[in-house]
Design a protein around this motif. Structure first.
Motif, PDB file in Angstrom:
ATOM      1  N   GLY A  34     -25.740 -38.615  23.083  1.00  0.00           N
ATOM      2  CA  GLY A  34     -26.723 -39.699  23.070  1.00  0.00           C
ATOM      3  C   GLY A  34     -26.817 -40.464  21.757  1.00  0.00           C
ATOM      4  N   PHE A  35     -25.901 -40.184  20.824  1.00  0.00           N
ATOM      5  CA  PHE A  35     -25.937 -40.890  19.536  1.00  0.00           C
ATOM      6  C   PHE A  35     -25.132 -42.190  19.597  1.00  0.00           C
ATOM      7  CE2 PHE A  35     -26.481 -36.367  18.387  1.00  0.00           C
ATOM      8  CZ  PHE A  35     -27.771 -36.465  17.887  1.00  0.00           C
ATOM      9  N   ASP A  36     -25.514 -43.128  18.751  1.00  0.00           N
ATOM     10  CA  ASP A  36     -24.669 -44.280  18.466  1.00  0.00           C
ATOM     11  C   ASP A  36     -23.802 -43.911  17.273  1.00  0.00           C
ATOM     12  OD1 ASP A  36     -26.041 -45.628  20.412  1.00  0.00           O
ATOM     13  OD2 ASP A  36     -26.524 -47.358  19.152  1.00  0.00           O
ATOM     14  N   ALA A  62     -21.270 -39.599  21.225  1.00  0.00           N
ATOM     15  CA  ALA A  62     -21.829 -40.444  22.290  1.00  0.00           C
ATOM     16  C   ALA A  62     -22.328 -39.591  23.447  1.00  0.00           C
ATOM     17  CB  ALA A  62     -20.781 -41.448  22.775  1.00  0.00           C
ATOM     18  N   ALA A  63     -21.611 -38.510  23.765  1.00  0.00           N
ATOM     19  CA  ALA A  63     -22.036 -37.651  24.874  1.00  0.00           C
ATOM     20  C   ALA A  63     -23.394 -37.010  24.596  1.00  0.00           C
ATOM     21  CB  ALA A  63     -20.983 -36.574  25.143  1.00  0.00           C
ATOM     22  N   ALA A 115      -9.788 -41.000  26.085  1.00  0.00           N
ATOM     23  CA  ALA A 115      -9.093 -39.722  25.868  1.00  0.00           C
ATOM     24  C   ALA A 115      -7.661 -39.774  26.387  1.00  0.00           C
ATOM     25  CB  ALA A 115      -9.858 -38.578  26.530  1.00  0.00           C
ATOM     26  N   THR A 138     -16.599 -39.905  20.422  1.00  0.00           N
ATOM     27  CA  THR A 138     -16.908 -39.732  21.842  1.00  0.00           C
ATOM     28  C   THR A 138     -17.778 -38.494  22.065  1.00  0.00           C
ATOM     29  OG1 THR A 138     -14.771 -38.667  22.235  1.00  0.00           O
ATOM     30  CG2 THR A 138     -14.893 -41.012  22.665  1.00  0.00           C
ATOM     31  N   ARG A 192     -12.360 -48.183  18.427  1.00  0.00           N
ATOM     32  CA  ARG A 192     -12.376 -48.623  19.825  1.00  0.00           C
ATOM     33  C   ARG A 192     -13.274 -47.779  20.719  1.00  0.00           C
ATOM     34  NH1 ARG A 192      -6.695 -48.176  20.309  1.00  0.00           N
ATOM     35  NH2 ARG A 192      -6.329 -48.407  18.074  1.00  0.00           N
ATOM     36  N   VAL A 193     -13.914 -46.758  20.152  1.00  0.00           N
ATOM     37  CA  VAL A 193     -14.918 -45.991  20.911  1.00  0.00           C
ATOM     38  C   VAL A 193     -16.238 -45.937  20.141  1.00  0.00           C
ATOM     39  CG1 VAL A 193     -13.239 -44.600  22.190  1.00  0.00           C
ATOM     40  CG2 VAL A 193     -14.056 -43.813  19.963  1.00  0.00           C
ATOM     41  N   ALA A 194     -16.394 -46.789  19.145  1.00  0.00           N
ATOM     42  CA  ALA A 194     -17.593 -46.771  18.306  1.00  0.00           C
ATOM     43  C   ALA A 194     -18.526 -47.907  18.687  1.00  0.00           C
ATOM     44  CB  ALA A 194     -17.201 -46.901  16.836  1.00  0.00           C
ATOM     45  N   ALA A 195     -19.833 -47.668  18.489  1.00  0.00           N
ATOM     46  CA  ALA A 195     -20.807 -48.725  18.739  1.00  0.00           C
ATOM     47  C   ALA A 195     -20.606 -49.871  17.763  1.00  0.00           C
ATOM     48  CB  ALA A 195     -22.219 -48.161  18.623  1.00  0.00           C
ATOM     49  N   ARG A 207     -21.356 -49.317  23.920  1.00  0.00           N
ATOM     50  CA  ARG A 207     -21.309 -48.646  22.622  1.00  0.00           C
ATOM     51  C   ARG A 207     -20.165 -47.638  22.494  1.00  0.00           C
ATOM     52  NH1 ARG A 207     -26.703 -46.822  23.079  1.00  0.00           N
ATOM     53  NH2 ARG A 207     -27.283 -48.426  24.577  1.00  0.00           N
ATOM     54  N   VAL A 208     -19.380 -47.487  23.544  1.00  0.00           N
ATOM     55  CA  VAL A 208     -18.173 -46.647  23.464  1.00  0.00           C
ATOM     56  C   VAL A 208     -16.936 -47.424  23.922  1.00  0.00           C
ATOM     57  CG1 VAL A 208     -19.386 -44.451  23.674  1.00  0.00           C
ATOM     58  CG2 VAL A 208     -18.639 -45.643  25.743  1.00  0.00           C
ATOM     59  N   HIS A 243      -4.467 -35.576  25.729  1.00  0.00           N
ATOM     60  CA  HIS A 243      -5.331 -36.345  24.819  1.00  0.00           C
ATOM     61  C   HIS A 243      -4.447 -37.273  24.005  1.00  0.00           C
ATOM     62  CE1 HIS A 243      -8.800 -33.674  25.592  1.00  0.00           C
ATOM     63  NE2 HIS A 243      -7.867 -32.750  25.721  1.00  0.00           N
ATOM     64  N   LEU A 244      -4.642 -38.558  24.171  1.00  0.00           N
ATOM     65  CA  LEU A 244      -3.863 -39.544  23.419  1.00  0.00           C
ATOM     66  C   LEU A 244      -4.809 -40.335  22.526  1.00  0.00           C
ATOM     67  CD1 LEU A 244      -1.495 -40.654  26.308  1.00  0.00           C
ATOM     68  CD2 LEU A 244      -0.894 -39.269  24.314  1.00  0.00           C
ATOM     69  N   TYR A 245      -4.314 -40.692  21.340  1.00  0.00           N
ATOM     70  CA  TYR A 245      -5.210 -41.163  20.285  1.00  0.00           C
ATOM     71  C   TYR A 245      -5.317 -42.681  20.173  1.00  0.00           C
ATOM     72  CZ  TYR A 245      -4.507 -36.282  18.758  1.00  0.00           C
ATOM     73  OH  TYR A 245      -4.421 -34.915  18.689  1.00  0.00           O
ATOM     74  N   GLY A 246      -4.565 -43.404  20.998  1.00  0.00           N
ATOM     75  CA  GLY A 246      -4.685 -44.860  20.942  1.00  0.00           C
ATOM     76  C   GLY A 246      -4.021 -45.479  19.725  1.00  0.00           C
ATOM     77  N   ARG A 260     -12.121 -40.555  16.164  1.00  0.00           N
ATOM     78  CA  ARG A 260     -12.204 -40.982  17.570  1.00  0.00           C
ATOM     79  C   ARG A 260     -12.804 -39.884  18.445  1.00  0.00           C
ATOM     80  NH1 ARG A 260      -9.003 -44.856  20.839  1.00  0.00           N
ATOM     81  NH2 ARG A 260      -8.291 -43.972  22.803  1.00  0.00           N
ATOM     82  N   ARG A 308     -20.152 -45.690  30.891  1.00  0.00           N
ATOM     83  CA  ARG A 308     -20.030 -45.012  29.582  1.00  0.00           C
ATOM     84  C   ARG A 308     -19.136 -43.783  29.679  1.00  0.00           C
ATOM     85  NH1 ARG A 308     -23.678 -44.643  24.818  1.00  0.00           N
ATOM     86  NH2 ARG A 308     -24.001 -42.517  24.138  1.00  0.00           N
TER      87      ARG A 308
END
Lengths: 359, 359
Positions: A32-34, A29-30, B30, A26, A48-51, B48-49, A337-340, A22, B22
């Motif tokens: 610019g990657f998918d 993504a910051a 987080a 993120t 839940r944070v992936a493309a 995508r996130v 920071h919580l992991y969901g 996770r 985004r």
């Protein structure tokens, strides 16, 4: 496949969808990657944070191949991904780090032998395959010693201490009579870890040593940069990281857990070929944290600057600790920071808190 | 609907899926939230996130309702979301900020009137509905002055300068003969902005003033904290933020663009009822950045600590600037943020770079 740096918009795949996946997703993504995630468990934190996310067993070769074919590079967040699984990814994409980093760290006996061959000290150890070889190992190493399964142990699982010869049979049963390793006890004053990254072109950068506090076999806190570390010890930690990262031909972040013998000596406890809980402090306290750094390395980018701008106490939120979220949310010093994760369970890592202070 | 703080695992919905959505989505993740995104354009950066994304027009009432019903709170990243759309969300979920923040800022005439009523100065302005009222407005305000459409302008679009009376007809045509506002020119030395957040219980916290450098009507850089700001000016900026945030009954982050008249005087240029490009520096340089702060406010959590630990120069990557990603990736001082936009277009915000230095 080219080894040119991946351009933004490229797809980076992560094998494993827990909290490490996770935070990697993120961070990717910051830049610019998918990010695509592959994980056997449904509704995993990283999905839940992936493309895109893929939910299938590790041994579903078709699913692994379909996942990897969409990726410009594939990495893993979990050292127990089967070597056969990463092998499929390596055939159709860039696998970073490579299968070697898994092969040499999934088995404690192979791992410790590799570390010694890389010129780095460990505690004494011996292979154990049955009660006879356990008794021979005790005679060789002395007591107390700790018996650990060679494979699939983490957070204190699959381990049993042997303090007197009469404990041997009970310990052998406690670990399930599986192929094992007996390790001598180190007379250490504290546990440290060096978290480092190695780039595609072999550059190694390390964060300052952190001091780790465990309880019930689980990491509770990391204090970083560790106090009372002289320049020679920090330099030795970087040497160790270079020797191990180079020996693995690793690409990405890895962590080396160390015993501090007090007189400046460091011996390696174990290697994690991935981003690591003892590096969580870096995400808030450093120019480039471990998650961004790993994604940079996987993308074939230059490594970022690991220099810390602050000191940090990282505290894990384990099990019911996470129920304190309201108090933590109200604490202006706590970077939460919580992991969901859907359910609180005893011993489960639910999140962490970084508390910064001036260096 | 309770106003208790949302617990981790709750769903926060974002109307709008651009780069602001985004960065809000990853900040929300987080903190342990699931983030859903609603955006008319397919394959948007935020989708995508996000844990889930909805792609449908703003006026698809059924889709908006289906989206909002899954959310424990709904926010927006874009001030031109139709008020009717947010109205649907407000009926089935917590809408934070509320519709009032949109209603009062979507129309420049309504916005400037509200600002003056809140006790805060603006440049002189007058309503323009036709060429006759434009001529009356010129007579009242003087020249030079800028003619702006009342609605849907951004990044310099829908604006025309009038320097002499003979320019009036051409300016009226240039903005499409739409309902407009004529604004007097401010004799300002620089543009500043205050980015602030207001919590559910009315607490307002602001980041230090930033200085904004524009080019071609688009923000190029923010230098923060702005140099040469005395305590009285910073205090006045906080007063302005309190007056505007309170007047809007806003919940979440908002930005107030200011003209610095040089002698300590500040007049408001415009309000953005959302996270804002001039607050991007906060994500790397402050204890709590604007994206986390907004999600805290939307969740009904206490606000985080906005104090900066570093100074920052934020530079937008506009259009082809983003093609320099390889050089930026190699610059150890550059904290790079890329938005995942598929195509580079002139004038398009593709990413930004934060460069930190000691305070």
């Amino acid at each position: 496949m080219t080894t040119a740096p991946l351009s933004p918009g490229s797809v980076i795949g992560i094998l494993g969808g827990g909290q490490l996946g996770r935070m990697l997703a993120t961070a990717g993504a910051a830049l610019g990657f998918d990010v695509h995630v592959y994980e056997p468990e449904p509704d995993c934190p990283a999905s839940r944070v992936a493309a895109r996310s893929f939910c299938a067993p590790w041994d579903d070769e078709g699913a692994v191949q379909a996942f990897a074919e969409r990726c410009d590079a594939v990495t893993y967040e979990f050292e127990n991904v089967p070597v056969a699984t990463v092998g499929i990814a390596a055939r159709v994409s860039h696998l970073r780090p490579g299968a070697r980093s898994l092969e040499l760290t999934q088995d404690r006996l192979v791992e410790k032998s590799f570390i010694n061959e890389a010129g780095v000290a460990t505690v004494p150890f011996a292979a154990v395959d049955d009660i006879q070889s356990l008794e021979a190992a005790i005679a060789q190493i002395g007591l107390p010693a700790v018996l650990k399964t060679r494979r699939f142990g983490y957070d204190g699982k699959g381990q049993a201490w042997i303090r007197e010869p009469g404990d041997a049979a009970k310990a052998w049963q406690a670990i399930g009579e599986k192929p094992a390793i007996l390790e001598g006890a180190a007379a250490f004053t504290r546990e440290l870890s060096v978290v480092a990254a190695r780039s595609v072109d072999g550059m190694v950068k390390a964060w300052p040593l952190g001091e780790n506090i465990h309880g019930d076999g689980i990491l509770k806190q990391t204090l970083a940069p560790a106090t009372g570390v002289d320049a020679a010890t920090q330099a030795r930690a970087l040497e160790i990281a270079r020797a191990i990262g180079g020996g693995l031909q690793h690409v990405g972040v890895f962590a080396v857990e160390l015993f501090d013998l007090g007189s400046g000596g460091l011996v390696v406890n174990e290697i994690a070929p991935r981003v690591h809980n003892t590096g969580h402090w870096t995400m808030d306290a450093c120019g480039c944290g471990q998650f961004e750094q790993h994604m940079r390395a996987v993308a074939g980018w230059p490594l970022g600057d690991p220099s810390p701008h602050s000191a940090c106490v990282m505290t894990n939120l384990i099990g019911e600790d996470a129920n304190d979220w309201a108090a933590l949310a109200a604490d202006p010093q706590a970077r939460l920071h919580l992991y969901g994760k859907r359910a609180v369970r005893a011993g489960r890592k639910m999140g962490h808190v970084n508390r910064l202070s001036p260096l």
